[in-house]
Motif scaffolding. Structure first.
Motif, PDB file in Angstrom:
ATOM      1  N   ALA A 439       0.833  -1.201   0.000  1.00  0.00           N
ATOM      2  CA  ALA A 439       0.000   0.000   0.000  1.00  0.00           C
ATOM      3  C   ALA A 439       0.871   1.255   0.000  1.00  0.00           C
ATOM      4  N   VAL A 440       0.357   2.310  -0.654  1.00  0.00           N
ATOM      5  CA  VAL A 440       1.060   3.591  -0.760  1.00  0.00           C
ATOM      6  C   VAL A 440       0.336   4.618   0.108  1.00  0.00           C
ATOM      7  N   PRO A 441       1.046   5.417   0.899  1.00  0.00           N
ATOM      8  CA  PRO A 441       2.510   5.401   1.079  1.00  0.00           C
ATOM      9  C   PRO A 441       2.959   4.219   1.923  1.00  0.00           C
ATOM     10  N   TRP A 442       4.194   3.783   1.701  1.00  0.00           N
ATOM     11  CA  TRP A 442       4.709   2.650   2.440  1.00  0.00           C
ATOM     12  C   TRP A 442       4.688   2.941   3.941  1.00  0.00           C
ATOM     13  N   ALA A 443       4.338   1.912   4.719  1.00  0.00           N
ATOM     14  CA  ALA A 443       4.412   2.030   6.168  1.00  0.00           C
ATOM     15  C   ALA A 443       5.873   2.215   6.586  1.00  0.00           C
ATOM     16  N   GLU A 444       6.072   2.791   7.769  1.00  0.00           N
ATOM     17  CA  GLU A 444       7.428   3.162   8.187  1.00  0.00           C
ATOM     18  C   GLU A 444       8.414   1.990   8.187  1.00  0.00           C
ATOM     19  N   PRO A 445       8.057   0.788   8.685  1.00  0.00           N
ATOM     20  CA  PRO A 445       9.065  -0.294   8.650  1.00  0.00           C
ATOM     21  C   PRO A 445       9.538  -0.610   7.242  1.00  0.00           C
ATOM     22  N   LEU A 446       8.611  -0.593   6.289  1.00  0.00           N
ATOM     23  CA  LEU A 446       8.985  -0.909   4.910  1.00  0.00           C
ATOM     24  C   LEU A 446       9.823   0.211   4.307  1.00  0.00           C
ATOM     25  N   GLY A 447       9.403   1.459   4.469  1.00  0.00           N
ATOM     26  CA  GLY A 447      10.183   2.568   3.932  1.00  0.00           C
ATOM     27  C   GLY A 447      11.585   2.606   4.509  1.00  0.00           C
ATOM     28  N   ARG A 448      11.706   2.360   5.809  1.00  0.00           N
ATOM     29  CA  ARG A 448      13.031   2.370   6.438  1.00  0.00           C
ATOM     30  C   ARG A 448      13.891   1.233   5.890  1.00  0.00           C
ATOM     31  N   ALA A 449      13.281   0.053   5.661  1.00  0.00           N
ATOM     32  CA  ALA A 449      14.046  -1.084   5.138  1.00  0.00           C
ATOM     33  C   ALA A 449      14.567  -0.787   3.728  1.00  0.00           C
ATOM     34  N   VAL A 450      13.746  -0.156   2.887  1.00  0.00           N
ATOM     35  CA  VAL A 450      14.177   0.176   1.527  1.00  0.00           C
ATOM     36  C   VAL A 450      15.321   1.183   1.561  1.00  0.00           C
ATOM     37  N   ILE A 451      15.178   2.239   2.350  1.00  0.00           N
ATOM     38  CA  ILE A 451      16.222   3.262   2.413  1.00  0.00           C
ATOM     39  C   ILE A 451      17.517   2.672   2.976  1.00  0.00           C
ATOM     40  N   ASP A 452      17.410   1.849   4.002  1.00  0.00           N
ATOM     41  CA  ASP A 452      18.614   1.230   4.564  1.00  0.00           C
ATOM     42  C   ASP A 452      19.319   0.369   3.526  1.00  0.00           C
ATOM     43  N   ALA A 453      18.533  -0.381   2.729  1.00  0.00           N
ATOM     44  CA  ALA A 453      19.133  -1.236   1.706  1.00  0.00           C
ATOM     45  C   ALA A 453      19.806  -0.397   0.618  1.00  0.00           C
ATOM     46  N   LEU A 454      19.182   0.719   0.226  1.00  0.00           N
ATOM     47  CA  LEU A 454      19.796   1.601  -0.765  1.00  0.00           C
ATOM     48  C   LEU A 454      21.073   2.237  -0.205  1.00  0.00           C
ATOM     49  N   ASP A 455      21.046   2.595   1.061  1.00  0.00           N
ATOM     50  CA  ASP A 455      22.231   3.186   1.690  1.00  0.00           C
ATOM     51  C   ASP A 455      23.376   2.181   1.728  1.00  0.00           C
ATOM     52  N   ILE A 456      23.055   0.916   1.996  1.00  0.00           N
ATOM     53  CA  ILE A 456      24.086  -0.137   2.001  1.00  0.00           C
ATOM     54  C   ILE A 456      24.673  -0.294   0.599  1.00  0.00           C
ATOM     55  N   ALA A 457      23.808  -0.266  -0.416  1.00  0.00           N
ATOM     56  CA  ALA A 457      24.300  -0.382  -1.791  1.00  0.00           C
ATOM     57  C   ALA A 457      25.182   0.802  -2.154  1.00  0.00           C
ATOM     58  N   ARG A 458      24.843   1.991  -1.682  1.00  0.00           N
ATOM     59  CA  ARG A 458      25.672   3.166  -1.952  1.00  0.00           C
ATOM     60  C   ARG A 458      27.034   3.025  -1.288  1.00  0.00           C
ATOM     61  N   ASP A 459      27.035   2.570  -0.037  1.00  0.00           N
ATOM     62  CA  ASP A 459      28.305   2.414   0.681  1.00  0.00           C
ATOM     63  C   ASP A 459      29.187   1.342   0.044  1.00  0.00           C
ATOM     64  N   ALA A 460      28.559   0.397  -0.660  1.00  0.00           N
ATOM     65  CA  ALA A 460      29.342  -0.657  -1.310  1.00  0.00           C
ATOM     66  C   ALA A 460      30.062  -0.149  -2.549  1.00  0.00           C
ATOM     67  N   GLY A 461      29.685   1.070  -3.023  1.00  0.00           N
ATOM     68  CA  GLY A 461      30.390   1.661  -4.153  1.00  0.00           C
ATOM     69  C   GLY A 461      29.875   1.265  -5.512  1.00  0.00           C
ATOM     70  N   SER A 462      28.697   0.611  -5.587  1.00  0.00           N
ATOM     71  CA  SER A 462      28.151   0.247  -6.893  1.00  0.00           C
ATOM     72  C   SER A 462      27.383   1.427  -7.479  1.00  0.00           C
ATOM     73  N   TYR A 463      27.091   1.347  -8.783  1.00  0.00           N
ATOM     74  CA  TYR A 463      26.294   2.386  -9.426  1.00  0.00           C
ATOM     75  C   TYR A 463      24.828   2.249  -9.023  1.00  0.00           C
ATOM     76  N   PRO A 464      24.073   3.345  -8.969  1.00  0.00           N
ATOM     77  CA  PRO A 464      22.660   3.261  -8.568  1.00  0.00           C
ATOM     78  C   PRO A 464      21.746   2.720  -9.652  1.00  0.00           C
ATOM     79  N   TRP A 465      22.260   2.553 -10.881  1.00  0.00           N
ATOM     80  CA  TRP A 465      21.374   2.155 -11.977  1.00  0.00           C
ATOM     81  C   TRP A 465      20.798   0.764 -11.776  1.00  0.00           C
TER      82      TRP A 465
END
Length: 530
Positions: A439-465
């Motif tokens: 459901a939109v907007p995502w509930a807080e646990p889901l939104g936080r999990a997505v952002i945390d996963a994106l932040d981990i991918a950024r820290d790993a140095g990969s491209y965002p594409w």
């Protein structure tokens, strides 16, 4: 008066006066041919205009119907104009910049405007219909927002004829109690009006709606019968069973299949009982070895009765006939039959039982389809299993498409929590389809999990594409209130050793666009508030 016709002049102009010299009554001796041709064309033009006999004025079209919904607030009207005028797209080379993609926000804006019950400004109706013509995903919301005036306008432009068959546009419907007006609109109205009328009558009196549909059923086109039948999904009940039973003998295979599917979603229907009896003869319990084991004996034939009840006899390429028939029987049988058939066990206990002869995958997949069809949340939970369980070893299915369908049955909060747990355990690479059913907007646990996963991918140095799909979903689905908390991620990070060159800058752009989009969504929501 010259004898040269307008068509002669056009031919000379197209071929050139060197190849097609104008006739003698056009070209005087010594006159320049191109000049003579143009003079003759001017003369013909004046003569044709002067000789035009005025025609009777065509009758004016009927006035546009009244739309009594409240008007849009002025700020929201200006925003809609910008959304409809935007033609932005992703830039080449994988970079999209930091500006929000307005075309992706139009569906959300339309949903919010319809939620408030606003009417579309007359000045934007042409652009709104053009947008709906270009994007089928916009059509239900766009036609609902356009309302009866949008339908009226669509009659004057062949490019908008799709709106005349759209089932979601609002029309001025008669009262369900006005039998004469209902009958007249049902027999004379456009298809969109008839579908809307059927839904209105059905919500008031399901029996009367079925009688209305039956009165013209035999004369409807096959594709219309299918769409009318599909509209019965909303509010499906045992009252619909007699009509659907008759539809099992329809001359259209698609209509027959849809009728059988709807009947199997009614656990007390006669078809569900027949399917339960057939499936029970194919699936049983073997206790001879000490431990209970599910044994399967797939059907050896697909008789006429099975085919009348919706079982398709010919399997798709790569599927065996008997497994194909078995899957259709099990998915059409009520899930409640398996507890008594398999020793009074709960769904958890049933799925934990071993299945002999490699039939487990086929049997569990059929139970997944049955849970989706029957909207059985208890079975869906068990088939999904814990989100941290590796997909290949889960109790039900490893298919992300089937998991998405099972998730759609669960309540919104439970769905978001399950997907958040899945992302925390397995990352984002397999979560895209699962996120799409939340459901939109995502509930807080889901939104936080997505952002945390994106932040981990950024820290790993990969491209965002590689995460562009998830990032696009986040732009549309994250709670706009998260914008301020995400501001820290817009800075360009230090690149770790071994990181992809320039990845930090790309991630910074992606998060800037995310924050800008969330703030724009917050502004849109405020502009639409009454």
């Amino acid at each position: 008066m010259t004898t040269t016709t307008w068509e002669d002049l056009v031919t000379s102009a197209l071929l050139g006066t060197d190849r097609r010299t104008p006739a003698a009554d056009v070209l005087a001796p010594g006159e320049d041919a191109p000049v003579a041709l143009l003079d003759a064309a001017a003369l013909h033009t004046v003569r044709r205009r002067a000789g035009l006999v005025p025609a009777p004025a065509a009758p004016l079209p009927e006035p546009a119907p009244h739309d009594d919904r409240p008007p849009l607030p002025e700020a929201a009207r200006r925003r809609l104009g910008r959304l409809l005028a935007d033609r932005s797209g992703a830039a080449s080379g994988g970079r999209r910049g930091t500006a929000p993609d307005l075309t992706e926000l139009l569906p959300q804006w339309l949903a919010a405007a319809n939620g408030h019950g606003y009417r579309a400004p007359a000045s934007v109706l042409p652009a709104l219909l053009d947008a709906a013509r270009a994007r089928t995903d916009l059509r239900p919301a766009a036609l609902a927002f356009a309302g009866p005036r949008g339908l009226w306008l669509a009659r004057f432009n062949p490019d908008w004829k799709f709106a005349l068959r759209g089932a979601s546009c609002r029309t001025a419907l008669p009262s369900p109690d006005d039998e004469e007006a209902v009958r007249r609109l049902w027999e004379e109205g456009l298809f969109a009006e008839r579908v809307a009328l059927l839904g209105a009558v059905r919500s008031h009196d399901p029996g009367a709606a079925l009688a209305l549909l039956a009165s013209t059923w035999s004369t409807e086109r096959a594709e219309d019968r299918l769409m009318f039948l599909d509209s019965l999904r909303d509010g499906l009940s045992d009252v619909d069973e007699p009509f659907l039973e008759q539809a099992l003998a329809d001359r259209s295979r698609n209509v027959r299949s849809t009728a059988a599917e709807l009947l199997s979603a009614l656990p007390h229907s006669a078809l569900a009982g027949r399917m339960a009896e057939r499936a029970s003869t194919c699936v049983g319990l073997d206790r001879t070895g000490g431990n209970a084991v599910i044994v399967v004996e797939a059907p050896h034939e697909c008789d006429a009765g099975m085919q009348r009840d919706g079982v398709l006899p010919n399997p798709p390429t790569g599927r065996g006939q008997r497994s194909w028939w078995l899957g259709q029987l099990v998915e059409s049988a009520p899930l409640t039959v398996w507890s008594s058939r398999l020793g009074g066990r709960t769904p958890e206990e049933i799925l934990a039982l071993p299945v002999a002869d490699d039939w487990q995958g086929e049997l569990h997949a059929a139970w997944c389809r049955a849970a989706v069809r029957q909207r059985d949340a208890a079975w869906a939970r068990v088939l999904l299993g814990p989100p941290a369980t590796p997909p290949a070893t889960g109790p039900g299915t490893s298919s992300l498409a089937e998991r998405s369908q099972l998730l759609s049955i669960l309540p919104g909060g439970e769905r978001a929590a399950w997907v958040a747990g899945f992302i925390a355990a397995h990352g984002l690479s397999e979560a895209f389809q699962l996120l799409g059913v939340c459901a939109v907007p995502w509930a807080e646990p889901l939104g936080r999990a997505v952002i945390d996963a994106l932040d981990i991918a950024r820290d790993a140095g990969s491209y965002p594409w590689s995460f562009s799909g998830v990032m696009g979903l986040a732009e549309r689905c994250l709670d706009p209130e998260e914008a301020d908390r995400l501001e820290v991620l817009t800075a360009v990070p230090d690149e770790p050793e071994g990181a992809s060159p320039g990845a930090g800058g790309y991630w910074s752009e992606a998060f800037q666009r995310l924050v800008a989009t969330l703030r724009l969504r917050a502004a849109m929501r405020a502009e639409l508030s009454p």
